[in-house]
Structure formats: structure tokens, C-alpha cells
Design an enzyme around this catalytic site. Structure first.
Site, PDB file in Angstrom:
ATOM      1  N   HIS A   1      -8.457   0.790  -3.982  1.00  0.00           N
ATOM      2  CA  HIS A   1      -9.376   0.529  -2.870  1.00  0.00           C
ATOM      3  C   HIS A   1     -10.094   1.837  -2.544  1.00  0.00           C
ATOM      4  CE1 HIS A   1      -9.595  -0.578   1.724  1.00  0.00           C
ATOM      5  NE2 HIS A   1     -10.783  -0.482   1.166  1.00  0.00           N
TER       6      HIS A   1
ATOM      7  N   MET B   1     -12.265   3.929  -0.514  1.00  0.00           N
ATOM      8  CA  MET B   1     -12.941   4.152   0.766  1.00  0.00           C
ATOM      9  C   MET B   1     -13.672   5.485   0.655  1.00  0.00           C
ATOM     10  SD  MET B   1      -9.854   2.808   3.166  1.00  0.00           S
ATOM     11  CE  MET B   1      -8.681   2.865   1.816  1.00  0.00           C
TER      12      MET B   1
ATOM     13  N   MET C   1      -9.187   7.706   0.059  1.00  0.00           N
ATOM     14  CA  MET C   1     -10.075   8.038   1.187  1.00  0.00           C
ATOM     15  C   MET C   1     -10.667   9.419   0.965  1.00  0.00           C
ATOM     16  SD  MET C   1      -7.858   6.742   4.433  1.00  0.00           S
ATOM     17  CE  MET C   1      -6.871   5.226   4.373  1.00  0.00           C
TER      18      MET C   1
ATOM     19  N   ASP D   1      -6.500  -6.845   4.125  1.00  0.00           N
ATOM     20  CA  ASP D   1      -5.898  -5.509   4.185  1.00  0.00           C
ATOM     21  C   ASP D   1      -5.927  -4.949   5.603  1.00  0.00           C
ATOM     22  OD1 ASP D   1      -5.104  -2.902   3.738  1.00  0.00           O
ATOM     23  OD2 ASP D   1      -6.800  -2.367   2.465  1.00  0.00           O
TER      24      ASP D   1
ATOM     25  N   GLY E   1      -9.230   3.628   7.284  1.00  0.00           N
ATOM     26  CA  GLY E   1      -9.002   5.034   7.609  1.00  0.00           C
ATOM     27  C   GLY E   1      -7.544   5.390   7.841  1.00  0.00           C
TER      28      GLY E   1
ATOM     29  N   GLY F   1       1.268  -2.180   4.178  1.00  0.00           N
ATOM     30  CA  GLY F   1       1.807  -0.830   4.078  1.00  0.00           C
ATOM     31  C   GLY F   1       3.029  -0.699   4.960  1.00  0.00           C
TER      32      GLY F   1
ATOM     33  N   SER G   1       0.854  -1.190   0.000  1.00  0.00           N
ATOM     34  CA  SER G   1       0.000   0.000   0.000  1.00  0.00           C
ATOM     35  C   SER G   1       0.888   1.238   0.000  1.00  0.00           C
ATOM     36  CB  SER G   1      -0.888   0.014   1.239  1.00  0.00           C
ATOM     37  OG  SER G   1      -1.432   1.313   1.381  1.00  0.00           O
TER      38      SER G   1
ATOM     39  N   MET H   1     -11.403  -6.467   5.183  1.00  0.00           N
ATOM     40  CA  MET H   1     -10.617  -5.529   5.993  1.00  0.00           C
ATOM     41  C   MET H   1     -10.249  -6.205   7.313  1.00  0.00           C
ATOM     42  SD  MET H   1     -10.169  -2.859   4.214  1.00  0.00           S
ATOM     43  CE  MET H   1      -9.193  -2.002   5.455  1.00  0.00           C
TER      44      MET H   1
ATOM     45  N   ASP I   1      -4.835   3.390  -1.717  1.00  0.00           N
ATOM     46  CA  ASP I   1      -5.881   3.652  -0.736  1.00  0.00           C
ATOM     47  C   ASP I   1      -6.486   5.033  -0.925  1.00  0.00           C
ATOM     48  OD1 ASP I   1      -6.090   1.292   0.924  1.00  0.00           O
ATOM     49  OD2 ASP I   1      -4.014   1.697   1.499  1.00  0.00           O
TER      50      ASP I   1
ATOM     51  N   HIS J   1      -1.194  -1.280  -4.302  1.00  0.00           N
ATOM     52  CA  HIS J   1      -2.471  -1.038  -3.627  1.00  0.00           C
ATOM     53  C   HIS J   1      -2.604   0.459  -3.337  1.00  0.00           C
ATOM     54  CE1 HIS J   1      -5.907  -2.318  -1.123  1.00  0.00           C
ATOM     55  NE2 HIS J   1      -5.530  -1.380  -0.282  1.00  0.00           N
TER      56      HIS J   1
HETATM   57  C1  DX5 Z   1      -6.505   1.098   5.764  1.00  0.00           C
HETATM   58  C2  DX5 Z   1      -5.966   0.857   4.359  1.00  0.00           C
HETATM   59  C3  DX5 Z   1      -4.848  -0.134   4.293  1.00  0.00           C
HETATM   60  C4  DX5 Z   1      -3.625   0.264   5.051  1.00  0.00           C
HETATM   61  C5  DX5 Z   1      -2.652  -0.874   5.174  1.00  0.00           C
HETATM   62  O1  DX5 Z   1      -7.571   1.979   5.697  1.00  0.00           O
HETATM   63  O2  DX5 Z   1      -6.985   0.373   3.520  1.00  0.00           O
HETATM   64  O3  DX5 Z   1      -4.527  -0.475   2.956  1.00  0.00           O
HETATM   65  O4  DX5 Z   1      -2.969   1.345   4.461  1.00  0.00           O
HETATM   66  O5  DX5 Z   1      -1.578  -0.413   5.913  1.00  0.00           O
HETATM   67  P1  DX5 Z   1      -0.918  -1.279   7.069  1.00  0.00           P
HETATM   68  O6  DX5 Z   1      -0.293  -2.475   6.416  1.00  0.00           O
HETATM   69  O7  DX5 Z   1       0.076  -0.333   7.636  1.00  0.00           O
HETATM   70  O8  DX5 Z   1      -2.004  -1.672   8.035  1.00  0.00           O
HETATM   71 ZN    ZN Z   2      -6.504  -0.625   1.457  1.00  0.00          ZN
END
Ligand code: DX5
Ligand code: ZN
Length: 217
Positions: free
Chosen positions: A67, A69, A38, A176, A142, A198, A9, A137, A36, A34
């Protein structure tokens, strides 16, 4: 045996050097990037939108695993497709996933759905019948860097068993949040085959070795 794929990520990366970062991830053996997204509405934080996808697109040949969100994801599908998304994942909490899948596929993009930790796994069953991937998840969406929620393991198992029951043994199940070299083995044993990570990858001294170990557990 399904191929295990590792999807770093970029949320955990340096936003001022994203082009370089996706190039490095590809050189280090990542399978997907990946992304993210948001919106500050479905989740409290705001990260980036389709412009970031467009900006990194020329720097890697890897599939961009987006992804979303965001609330009303169906209104953003065409923009992400145009920007270069290869997989678009929408939250079951935000839209009618089956309808949104049609819209995603009409753009020539792979369609995937995701459920939050508090959403029952049964919500994903009808989606598993036709999705290209299901994401579970393992943290509340977030933020990066949270702790893996152990109850996710039962959800992975239940979803993989359901996939086998309906003859979709090969469906990609992505997980994730909070995945590390220490717990990735349990996630894979439970039946997932696409691993998002991530912090575990970006804080590693040797990203290539960490990615390789995550895949081989
Ligand atoms: C959370 C994200 C994840 C997150 C993963 O909202 O969707 O993709 O960034 O990061 P780590 O591996 O640090 O939990
Ligand atoms: Zn994600």
C-alpha cells in the site's frame, strides 16, 4: 460467495523482527502481508520502502500487498516489483491510476487503487472496471490504531453494487483502518472481502484465533 482474506498490517509489528513476524503471520493463517509504505509527504509519517519488502520476501510465501502512501508512486513501481511485491496499491489522490496500472502490470504485479475517506466513492468506479483490487480507506492514512470511520460502510456497499452492475462481482474490495473483531462483520456484510488489520491482530493474545474469527464472521 467471495473468499474472505485477512491481510495483517506489519505496521503494528516490531520493526526489529520483521522476518520472524511475517513467518508467524503465515503460520497463523494470514492470506496476505499488508505493507504500509509512507513517505512523509503524502502522509506525515515515514515508515519503510522497497528495501523492507526485499528483506521480508525470503521469509514468507504469502502475497506481499504493498500500500503505497506516497506522492509520485509511478516512479517507484519497478523498485517494489523487483523487491518482491505481489500487489501494488496506489492512491487515486496521487496519480493517474489507469496509467500506473499499466506500469504495474508490465512488471507482472497485480494492480490496485485506493481512495481516502474524503474522496467520493465514484472516483473508484472507473478504476473498478479494470483493477485487480480496490481498497477503501476507513481511516485517514498515516497511522495505525485509529478509529474506523462508519461512513465507509456506505462506500463499500456502493462500490460492491457498482461492481455487480458492471459484471465484476468477483472484484476484491479491501478495507483498511480501524477494523476489529467487533466491526469486521459489518465491513464484510457491506460487501468487502479483504480485511486489513494492524492493531487488532498484533494486540491479540492468540493471533491465529483472531485471524480465523475475522475471516469467519
Ligand atoms: C493506515 C494504514 C493501515 C493501518 C491499519 O495509514 O494504511 O494499514 O496500519 O492499522 P489498524 O488496523 O491499526 O488501523
Ligand atoms: Zn494500509
Amino acid at each position: 460467495m467471495l473468499k474472505v482474506k485477512v491481510a495483517p498490517s506489519i505496521l503494528a509489528g516490531d520493526f526489529s523482527r520483521m522476518g520472524e513476524i511475517v513467518k508467524t503471520l503465515q503460520a497463523c493463517g494470514a492470506d496476505y502481508i499488508h505493507c504500509d509504505v509512507m513517505d512523509g509527504n503524502f502522509v506525515p509519517s515515514i515508515t519503510f520502502g522497497a528495501q523492507m519488502i526485499e528483506a521480508i520476501r525470503p521469509h514468507t510465501q504469502l502475497p506481499l500487498d504493498c500500500h503505497l502512501m506516497v506522492n509520485h508512486p509511478e516512479t517507484h513501481i519497478e523498485a517494489f516489483a523487483r523487491a518482491g511485491a505481489d500487489i501494488i496499491t496506489v492512491h487515486a489522490e496521487t496519480c493517474d491510476c489507469l496509467k500506473t496500472f499499466d506500469r504495474i502490470r508490465a512488471c507482472g504485479v497485480r494492480a490496485s487503487a485506493v481512495i481516502n475517506p474524503k474522496t467520493p466513492v465514484e472516483t473508484a468506479f472507473p478504476l473498478a472496471e479494470c483493477a485487480d483490487m480496490i481498497l477503501l480507506m476507513s481511516v485517514h492514512p498515516g497511522w495505525g490504531g485509529q478509529k474506523f470511520i462508519p461512513e465507509t460502510l456506505q462506500k463499500i456497499e456502493a462500490l460492491r453494487n457498482y461492481c455487480i452492475k458492471i459484471g465484476r462481482d468477483n472484484l476484491d474490495i479491501e478495507v483498511d483502518g480501524g477494523i476489529t473483531e467487533e466491526n469486521v462483520g459489518m465491513v464484510l456484510t457491506a460487501g468487502a472481502n479483504v480485511i486489513v488489520a494492524g492493531s487488532a491482530i498484533f494486540r491479540a493474545k492468540d493471533m491465529a484465533a483472531t485471524i480465523a474469527r475475522m475471516r469467519q464472521v
